[in-house]
Design a protein around this motif. Structure first.
Motif, mmCIF file in Angstrom:
data_model
loop_
_atom_site.group_PDB
_atom_site.id
_atom_site.type_symbol
_atom_site.label_atom_id
_atom_site.label_comp_id
_atom_site.label_asym_id
_atom_site.label_seq_id
_atom_site.Cartn_x
_atom_site.Cartn_y
_atom_site.Cartn_z
ATOM 1 N N MET A 324 0.927 -1.161 -0.228
ATOM 2 C CA MET A 324 -0.089 0.060 0.002
ATOM 3 C C MET A 324 0.886 1.460 0.182
ATOM 4 N N GLU A 325 2.077 1.050 0.524
ATOM 5 C CA GLU A 325 2.934 2.397 0.510
ATOM 6 C C GLU A 325 3.125 3.054 -0.775
ATOM 7 N N GLU A 326 3.632 2.046 -1.676
ATOM 8 C CA GLU A 326 3.788 2.299 -3.018
ATOM 9 C C GLU A 326 2.849 2.756 -3.876
ATOM 10 N N TRP A 327 1.569 1.993 -3.435
ATOM 11 C CA TRP A 327 0.187 2.369 -4.172
ATOM 12 C C TRP A 327 -0.362 3.638 -3.886
ATOM 13 N N VAL A 328 -0.008 4.149 -2.533
ATOM 14 C CA VAL A 328 -0.325 5.524 -2.129
ATOM 15 C C VAL A 328 0.408 6.503 -2.890
ATOM 16 N N ALA A 329 1.712 6.145 -2.755
ATOM 17 C CA ALA A 329 2.734 7.101 -3.336
ATOM 18 C C ALA A 329 2.424 7.595 -4.655
ATOM 19 N N ARG A 330 2.035 6.561 -5.427
ATOM 20 C CA ARG A 330 1.768 6.824 -6.808
ATOM 21 C C ARG A 330 0.663 7.470 -7.270
ATOM 22 N N ARG A 331 -0.250 7.610 -6.297
ATOM 23 C CA ARG A 331 -1.695 8.429 -6.478
ATOM 24 C C ARG A 331 -1.612 9.839 -5.649
ATOM 25 N N VAL A 332 -0.665 10.147 -5.208
ATOM 26 C CA VAL A 332 -0.588 11.671 -4.501
ATOM 27 C C VAL A 332 0.624 12.122 -5.001
ATOM 28 N N SER A 333 0.563 13.456 -5.365
ATOM 29 C CA SER A 333 1.699 14.239 -5.906
ATOM 30 C C SER A 333 1.804 15.582 -5.291
ATOM 31 N N SER A 334 2.756 15.665 -4.479
ATOM 32 C CA SER A 334 2.984 16.900 -3.693
ATOM 33 C C SER A 334 4.536 17.061 -3.300
ATOM 34 N N ALA A 335 4.963 18.288 -3.331
ATOM 35 C CA ALA A 335 6.459 18.303 -2.884
ATOM 36 C C ALA A 335 6.873 18.023 -1.424
ATOM 37 N N HIS A 336 5.699 17.832 -0.812
ATOM 38 C CA HIS A 336 5.915 17.383 0.807
ATOM 39 C C HIS A 336 5.475 16.033 0.969
ATOM 40 N N LEU A 337 5.536 15.211 -0.011
ATOM 41 C CA LEU A 337 5.043 13.781 0.109
ATOM 42 C C LEU A 337 6.096 12.968 -0.449
ATOM 43 N N LEU A 338 6.558 11.905 0.029
ATOM 44 C CA LEU A 338 7.750 11.183 -0.487
ATOM 45 C C LEU A 338 7.094 10.426 -1.879
ATOM 46 N N GLN A 339 7.871 10.465 -3.017
ATOM 47 C CA GLN A 339 7.562 10.001 -4.294
ATOM 48 C C GLN A 339 8.289 8.834 -4.679
ATOM 49 N N PRO A 340 7.371 8.061 -5.374
ATOM 50 C CA PRO A 340 8.020 6.618 -5.681
ATOM 51 C C PRO A 340 9.395 6.694 -6.796
ATOM 52 N N TYR A 341 10.242 5.919 -6.762
ATOM 53 C CA TYR A 341 11.186 6.201 -7.658
ATOM 54 C C TYR A 341 10.602 5.444 -9.097
ATOM 55 N N GLN A 342 10.928 6.289 -10.129
ATOM 56 C CA GLN A 342 10.349 5.832 -11.416
ATOM 57 C C GLN A 342 11.487 4.821 -11.993
ATOM 58 N N GLN A 343 10.882 3.486 -11.978
ATOM 59 C CA GLN A 343 11.766 2.226 -12.702
ATOM 60 C C GLN A 343 11.463 2.368 -14.208
ATOM 61 N N SER A 344 12.503 1.950 -14.766
ATOM 62 C CA SER A 344 12.517 2.124 -16.119
ATOM 63 C C SER A 344 12.684 0.293 -16.614
#
Length: 586
Positions: A324-344
């Motif tokens: 859920m940590e990554e699921w949440v991170a991928r659905r919120v966008s803010s400079a004040h929330l940890l962002q997921p690493y964009q894997q290629s």
């Protein structure tokens, strides 16, 4: 007729039929839709119908718009939103458009000729049926040999012959509708009808037709319409039949797929190559997870890898919560929330990859700044608040705001990290991940309602933010260690707030009162909005400023003694006037 399966959780059958009857055109509109892929689990399936009012020449536009908008726009709402919130937004927008069309048309003062329709919708998600209703179309459930009405007509009877709609889409500037949620069971059969059907076919007869054609509900739908026509129905006719064929496990779709399909990573160590990353060092270790600093070999970019604990490999609830940590991170966008690493590249193991924040935790910052400047504290709190507001707009509660979960980077930007305890309204309707686990984190930062076993709200995150504000300014906690032991409502009511002014008189009294309100044990006594708390931290609340005024003896001693002398003189004169004998000679 078609049959659809929402992953392995829910199988259902839908049959629907509509006819213009004796009318020149069909002002009814209906439809059913299920999304592709993982949206089937996170959003469910939609079945809806609308009935245009016969007095309007444009009501068929209203009914088609209402149904199409829900079928198309509902699935565009965030997956984190609950069904009720998602439908409320869609129906509200549709109602506003219909109402505006009428107001801008030639019949702006005659709503009966405007863009108006009745509306009923059934949304199937996980093991719950969500019902939405406005007007006199109906939703029933088959109950033995008859139908059980689940909706009430929004129609006011003036006389035996005359009545009028009291609710419908497009009728008023603000939409009013009924909402219900019913637990599903295998075999449940729902029937949605417009008044051209249910006013001319008895409920028991509809149930009998469905029972007679249980193997082919499409035939049942057509037979119900045919019987209403033969009974001299004078309106358009629409019927939808929905049968629940199978209920399975409650799951969160893509999360469970990942948990079941990806193997656990091996034990990671510094300098080790893993899935295209070079492990630099371990950052954190706990019984629940292992966190490492790593470098992407393709671009030399630093990132953080979080691996689940091998000891928890048999816990489905833990694995879903971990993902859920990554699921949440991928659905919120803010400079004040940890962002997921964009894997290629494809991931071959079960882990989480996030951006690397170079800096320190708020805990370390407080140790380094035992007597911080008030402005610095405000700045940090406001950034945390912005991150929380972003989550709250997505119907997410962080639930674990504490110094260890706040990072401050080298530029001073504050980020909220660790979404493992986050409650997501849309996911909670599928699987009670958060309800099945105790609230993690330090009890002193946990909102009191969680200790009572109650569900949280945005006010719960507000409480935790208030505790941070208190601790940053004082180095203490508002209730000390007592809060962790206050697991009953009576114990929480006995808690006593320790003023922040005891050790640092440079803090304004109004700021202490602001924090006091934020950390009230009773949620109803806190600020209603996070923005109110943040505003009052910077702008003195007049109610608290009045309390902050010093007594007159301190503020203006001369005026105090002059006033007291006048009062005493008046008392003496009054005494002499009421007792004249006191001045007489002996």
């Amino acid at each position: 007729m078609y049959r659809e399966t929402i992953r392995v959780s829910l199988a259902f059958t839908v049959a629907q039929h509509s006819d213009k009857g004796c009318k020149l055109s069909n002002q009814d509109f209906h439809g059913a839709m299920h999304p592709p892929g993982h949206l089937a689990a996170s959003k469910g399936a939609v079945i809806a119908l609308a009935d245009g009012i016969s007095s309007s020449a444009v009501s068929q536009v209203a009914s088609e718009t209402a149904v199409r908008s829900l079928l198309e726009d509902y699935f565009s709402t965030p997956e984190s939103w609950s069904v009720q919130s998602s439908v409320h937004k869609v129906l509200g927008a549709t109602n506003s458009w219909l109402y505006a069309q009428t107001r801008n048309g030639p019949f702006r003062y005659d709503i009966e000729k405007g863009y108006v329709c009745t509306f009923s919708a059934l949304i199937l998600k996980s093991a719950t049926a969500h019902l939405f209703h406005a007007g006199d179309s109906r939703i029933h459930r088959v109950a033995g040999a008859t139908l059980e009405p689940l909706t009430v007509d929004h129609r006011v009877r003036v006389s035996a012959e005359n009545s009028y709609l009291s609710r419908a889409l497009g009728m008023k500037e603000r939409l009013e509708y009924d909402y219900q949620a019913h637990a599903l069971d295998v075999g449940d059969t729902f029937v949605l009808t417009t008044d051209g059907v249910h006013d001319f076919v008895r409920q028991s007869r509809i149930a009998a037709i469905i029972a007679d054609h249980a193997d082919d509900l499409d035939v049942a739908a057509r037979s119900i319409i045919a019987e209403a026509v033969s009974n001299d129905s004078d309106d358009n006719l629409t019927v939808q039949i929905v049968r629940i064929d199978k209920l399975g496990q409650h799951d969160v779709g893509e999360l469970q797929e990942q948990a079941l399909s990806l193997p656990f990573p091996p034990t990671l160590q510094a300098r080790m190559m893993f899935d295209g990353y070079r492990i630099l060092r371990e950052l954190h270790h706990s019984p629940r997870s292992h966190v490492y600093l790593a470098m992407d070999e393709t671009n030399d970019e630093k990132l953080v890898l979080k691996a689940p604990s091998v000891d928890m490999r048999d816990s489905k609830v833990y694995l879903e919560s971990f993902l859920m940590e990554e699921w949440v991170a991928r659905r919120v966008s803010s400079a004040h929330l940890l962002q997921p690493y964009q894997q290629s590249r494809k991931r071959n193991f079960l882990y989480i990859a996030t951006e690397y924040v170079e800096g320190c935790t708020l805990r370390q910052w407080m140790l380094d700044n035992p007597e911080p400047d008030i402005e610095a504290v405000r700045t940090i709190l406001e950034q945390i608040g912005k991150g929380l507001q972003t989550m709250h707009r997505q119907e997410m509660l962080h639930q674990d705001i504490r110094p260890e979960n706040i990072m401050i980077d080298v530029s001073g930007t504050v980020r909220i990290i660790d979404f493992g305890s986050t409650a997501v309204a849309g996911v909670a309707e599928i699987a009670s991940i958060n309800a099945q686990q105790p609230i993690r984190g330090t009890m002193q930062y946990t909102a009191p309602e969680y200790l009572l076993g109650e569900t949280g709200s945005t006010g719960s995150d507000l409480y935790s933010l208030g505790v941070l504000a208190y601790e940053m300014l004082s180095g203490r906690l508002p209730y000390g260690a007592e809060m962790g032991r206050a697991t009953t409502r009576a114990a929480q009511q006995r808690l006593s707030y320790h003023s922040i002014l005891g050790q640092n008189r440079s803090i304004p009294h109004w700021m202490d009162e602001t924090i006091r309100k934020a950390v009230q044990p009773q949620a109803a006594r806190r600020y209603e909005e996070l923005s109110e708390f943040l505003f009052d931290l910077r702008h003195p609340n007049p109610a608290y400023v009045r309390r902050d005024r010093p007594p007159l003896l301190v503020a203006n001693p001369l005026l105090f003694w002059k006033g007291l002398s006048v009062i005493l003189a008046l008392c003496l004169v009054l005494l002499l006037l009421t007792h004249p004998g006191m001045t007489g000679a002996r």
